[in-house]
Design a protein around this motif. Structure first.
Motif, PDB file in Angstrom:
ATOM      1  N   PHE A 135      41.238  -5.629 -13.677  1.00 59.39           N
ATOM      2  CA  PHE A 135      42.084  -6.574 -14.428  1.00 59.39           C
ATOM      3  C   PHE A 135      41.302  -7.362 -15.461  1.00 59.39           C
ATOM      4  O   PHE A 135      40.271  -7.973 -15.168  1.00 59.39           O
ATOM      5  CB  PHE A 135      42.773  -7.562 -13.473  1.00 59.39           C
ATOM      6  CG  PHE A 135      43.425  -8.715 -14.203  1.00 59.39           C
ATOM      7  CD1 PHE A 135      44.498  -8.493 -15.045  1.00 59.39           C
ATOM      8  CD2 PHE A 135      42.932 -10.002 -14.072  1.00 59.39           C
ATOM      9  CE1 PHE A 135      45.086  -9.541 -15.747  1.00 59.39           C
ATOM     10  CE2 PHE A 135      43.515 -11.067 -14.757  1.00 59.39           C
ATOM     11  CZ  PHE A 135      44.600 -10.835 -15.595  1.00 59.39           C
ATOM     12  N   PHE A 189      50.243  -8.086 -16.338  1.00 59.76           N
ATOM     13  CA  PHE A 189      49.650  -7.938 -15.013  1.00 59.76           C
ATOM     14  C   PHE A 189      50.697  -8.150 -13.921  1.00 59.76           C
ATOM     15  O   PHE A 189      50.788  -7.366 -12.966  1.00 59.76           O
ATOM     16  CB  PHE A 189      48.505  -8.943 -14.863  1.00 59.76           C
ATOM     17  CG  PHE A 189      48.026  -9.139 -13.452  1.00 59.76           C
ATOM     18  CD1 PHE A 189      47.244  -8.184 -12.828  1.00 59.76           C
ATOM     19  CD2 PHE A 189      48.352 -10.295 -12.750  1.00 59.76           C
ATOM     20  CE1 PHE A 189      46.797  -8.378 -11.522  1.00 59.76           C
ATOM     21  CE2 PHE A 189      47.909 -10.491 -11.454  1.00 59.76           C
ATOM     22  CZ  PHE A 189      47.124  -9.530 -10.840  1.00 59.76           C
ATOM     23  N   CYS A 238      46.237  -2.535 -15.721  1.00 58.85           N
ATOM     24  CA  CYS A 238      46.824  -3.839 -15.407  1.00 58.85           C
ATOM     25  C   CYS A 238      47.955  -4.210 -16.364  1.00 58.85           C
ATOM     26  O   CYS A 238      48.516  -5.300 -16.255  1.00 58.85           O
ATOM     27  CB  CYS A 238      45.759  -4.930 -15.414  1.00 58.85           C
ATOM     28  SG  CYS A 238      44.942  -5.166 -17.010  1.00 58.85           S
TER      29      CYS A 238
END
Length: 291
Positions: free
Chosen positions: A4, A11, A84
């Motif tokens: 991430f 996300f 992500c």
């Protein structure tokens, strides 16, 4: 496995798509590469799902190292290094399980993919249209191995890396090559291919791949730096293919036509902002091939 570093709203959409899977037999490991805002981590921990693990780096280690850590921390028989900012359809895990049952010895499983934009709307870009020319199409699954697989992905890297399910033991034994930020996914595919691994291509769409200007590949393409990395990689690859006796693959690597066409499409953008250095770099890549 989810490395991430990016927009928090993307996300959250990615994580929510995992939570929405019809098959509940999954584990999600998020590796936060010290994104400046801790908001994403707090939101994730508040979910309280025991299948989710969160790791945050004390400092930013970069995309290549974070992806390799995702491989090293994985434990499952089948692994997805999930973007992500991408989105799984609810039936993604169930479909992958079906493909695993049919192809247990495969190295890679590539599901059908839909391209979405920054806002989540379906989109068809010039890049993805070009990739479609190289991706094998069929009403059913297609299995590629050996030089056929090498030629397919070298002519045009049509694979959507975050959607791929990787054979866990094979993935961990191979890993990402150090030093690459753009072609690390293609290098991994080639390494698995040359060691005898197969790729299964499935037409059933179960994954949304997000295409947007903030991605690493997009900004490196804009300034031309991605093509410096690509050119060096393809020239090395051509020699590797020649050594193992794959002449068609070696020719595809020397030509690297789709990479050169991609560079050419970026020239107008560079010129529009009077970035002559980037334009020269892009043109150099466009009109130069290997020996």
């Amino acid at each position: 496995m989810m490395p991430f570093y990016g927009r928090v709203d993307h996300f959250e959409a990615a994580v929510e798509s995992v939570l929405a899977q019809t098959d509940p037999d999954w584990r999600l490991v998020v590796i936060d590469d010290h994104y400046p805002s801790p908001e994403a981590g707090r939101w994730l921990l508040d979910i309280g799902d025991p299948r989710i693990e969160y790791v945050r780096h004390e400092s930013n280690v970069g995309i290549n190292r974070n992806f390799q850590e995702s491989v090293e921390r994985s434990t499952a028989d089948w692994v997805v290094v999930f973007g992500c900012d991408d989105v799984m359809h609810p039936g993604f895990v169930a479909r992958i399980r079906t493909l695993v049952e049919a192809h247990p010895d495969a190295a890679m499983l590539h599901p059908g993919v839909r391209i979405i934009d920054e806002d989540g709307s379906p989109v068809r870009t010039l890049v993805d249209t070009a990739k479609g020319w190289y991706r094998p199409s069929s009403a059913g699954t297609v299995v590629l191995t050996g030089e056929d697989l090498a030629v397919s992905v070298t002519r045009g890297n049509w694979m959507n890396f975050p959607a791929v399910a990787w054979n866990g033991p094979m993935l961990r034994a191979t890993g990402f090559r150090a030093g690459y930020d753009v072609v690390q996914d293609l290098a991994l595919v080639i390494d698995l291919c040359t060691s005898g691994g197969s790729l299964v291509i499935d037409p059933v769409v179960t994954f949304d791949y997000r295409r947007h200007s903030a991605s690493v590949s997009s900004w490196k393409a804009a300034d031309g730096s991605r093509f410096i990395e690509e050119r060096a990689f393809f020239l090395e690859l051509a020699e590797r293919y020649r050594t193992i006796g794959w002449p068609r693959a070696a020719r595809a690597a020397r030509t690297h036509l789709s990479s050169r066409i991609n560079a050419l499409t970026r020239v107008p953008s560079a010129l529009s902002v009077r970035d002559t250095a980037s334009a020269r770099s892009l043109l150099r890549h466009t009109f130069t091939t290997g020996g």
